[in-house]
Design an enzyme around this catalytic site. Sequence first.
Site, PDB file in Angstrom:
ATOM      1  N   LYS A 149      22.277  -0.728  13.096  1.00  0.00           N
ATOM      2  CA  LYS A 149      23.625  -0.697  12.530  1.00  0.00           C
ATOM      3  C   LYS A 149      23.514  -0.666  11.009  1.00  0.00           C
ATOM      4  O   LYS A 149      22.429  -0.728  10.438  1.00  0.00           O
ATOM      5  CB  LYS A 149      24.441  -1.931  12.953  1.00  0.00           C
ATOM      6  CG  LYS A 149      24.543  -2.161  14.455  1.00  0.00           C
ATOM      7  CD  LYS A 149      25.370  -1.109  15.159  1.00  0.00           C
ATOM      8  CE  LYS A 149      25.414  -1.367  16.670  1.00  0.00           C
ATOM      9  NZ  LYS A 149      26.081  -0.261  17.404  1.00  0.00           N
ATOM     10  N   SER A 206      26.645   5.249  18.470  1.00  0.00           N
ATOM     11  CA  SER A 206      27.347   4.236  17.677  1.00  0.00           C
ATOM     12  C   SER A 206      27.162   4.423  16.180  1.00  0.00           C
ATOM     13  O   SER A 206      27.925   3.870  15.388  1.00  0.00           O
ATOM     14  CB  SER A 206      26.882   2.835  18.074  1.00  0.00           C
ATOM     15  OG  SER A 206      25.543   2.608  17.665  1.00  0.00           O
ATOM     16  N   SER A 254      22.233   5.926  21.453  1.00  0.00           N
ATOM     17  CA  SER A 254      23.669   6.080  21.650  1.00  0.00           C
ATOM     18  C   SER A 254      24.312   6.685  20.406  1.00  0.00           C
ATOM     19  O   SER A 254      23.650   6.925  19.399  1.00  0.00           O
ATOM     20  CB  SER A 254      24.311   4.711  21.952  1.00  0.00           C
ATOM     21  OG  SER A 254      24.310   3.901  20.784  1.00  0.00           O
ATOM     22  N   SER A 288      31.513   1.400  18.641  1.00  0.00           N
ATOM     23  CA  SER A 288      30.290   0.682  18.295  1.00  0.00           C
ATOM     24  C   SER A 288      30.428  -0.788  18.676  1.00  0.00           C
ATOM     25  O   SER A 288      31.352  -1.475  18.229  1.00  0.00           O
ATOM     26  CB  SER A 288      30.016   0.805  16.793  1.00  0.00           C
ATOM     27  OG  SER A 288      28.949  -0.038  16.408  1.00  0.00           O
TER      28      SER A 288
END
Length: 321
Positions: free
Chosen positions: A183, A128, A126, A286
Amino acid sequence: MAFLTSLVLAAFAAYVGAWYFNAIEGNFALLLFLATVVTGLYWLAERFYFLPRRERAAARLEDSLTERNARLAEQGIRQVDTADAKASERLLMQPWWLDWTAGLFPVILVVFLLRSFLYEPFKIPSGSMMPTLLTGDLILVNKFTYGLRLPVINTKITDGTPLARGDVVVFRYPPKPSMDYIKRVVGIPGDEVAYLNKKLTINGQPVSKVADADYLDSESMRLLKQYGEDLGGKQHKLLNDEAAPSFVPGASDFPFRENCRYSVEGVVCKVPAGNYFMMGDNRDNSADSRFWGFVPDKNIVGRAFFVWMNFSDLGRIGPFQ
């Protein structure tokens, strides 16, 4: 053994097929571990039982052929059937069920060791982490920087280097540990992380954020505000969507949620011991610790550090922060 091996291979194929068609929730680490164990057992059986037995059978055949040829020579017969000479080679050949098990063991073992203790590949699913990482980036994750962990159960066996603010980390998604997320570490144990009105503050100190050229999101074909951020001494880019609200919609219930205070301006969280606060670089697009909570140390997989391939853009290959 051929029938038993057929059943074992069919079981592996059925597992992979069911996983591919979403009939079950697969676990690649477990599958690779089982493949290593099973092929390793076949390899040991081949080395210490099946191969010596074939070698003894071939030796007996050679002895009998030598004895027969000697008797024929006494009778003046020098021409013998050449097919007999290849019989020994056929006896020494591995059967198919050993080719597909013991023969694959060295390769599977190397992959298992590399993936479990050194480097593991991942694909970014994705946006994010834009603009640092793009959808389709194939990345490498260092599995030993933060300490070695046993495969499958993820138990830490060496300490390694502690996670630091600014590190890009792959971890097991706390609400569903079978999934891997990526992340950036924003808060370490003991930090008070505040993200209010799209401004990041750690322990009362604003994090440096300098405006950069607008970023074109090729997926949504929109211009997003881009900034340079210095987090823990690591320089990286982040994105903000001016149209997105500052408040956190739909935050779930999670362990230590009482450490967080939500308001229309955003969220303030005190990071508990043994946990980390993670955020994506695409700040307004996100799903991260603001929504589903802290990441416990036991969920850490490794540090992401290198894009090794992006088939849509070869220029993406290289290290990142």
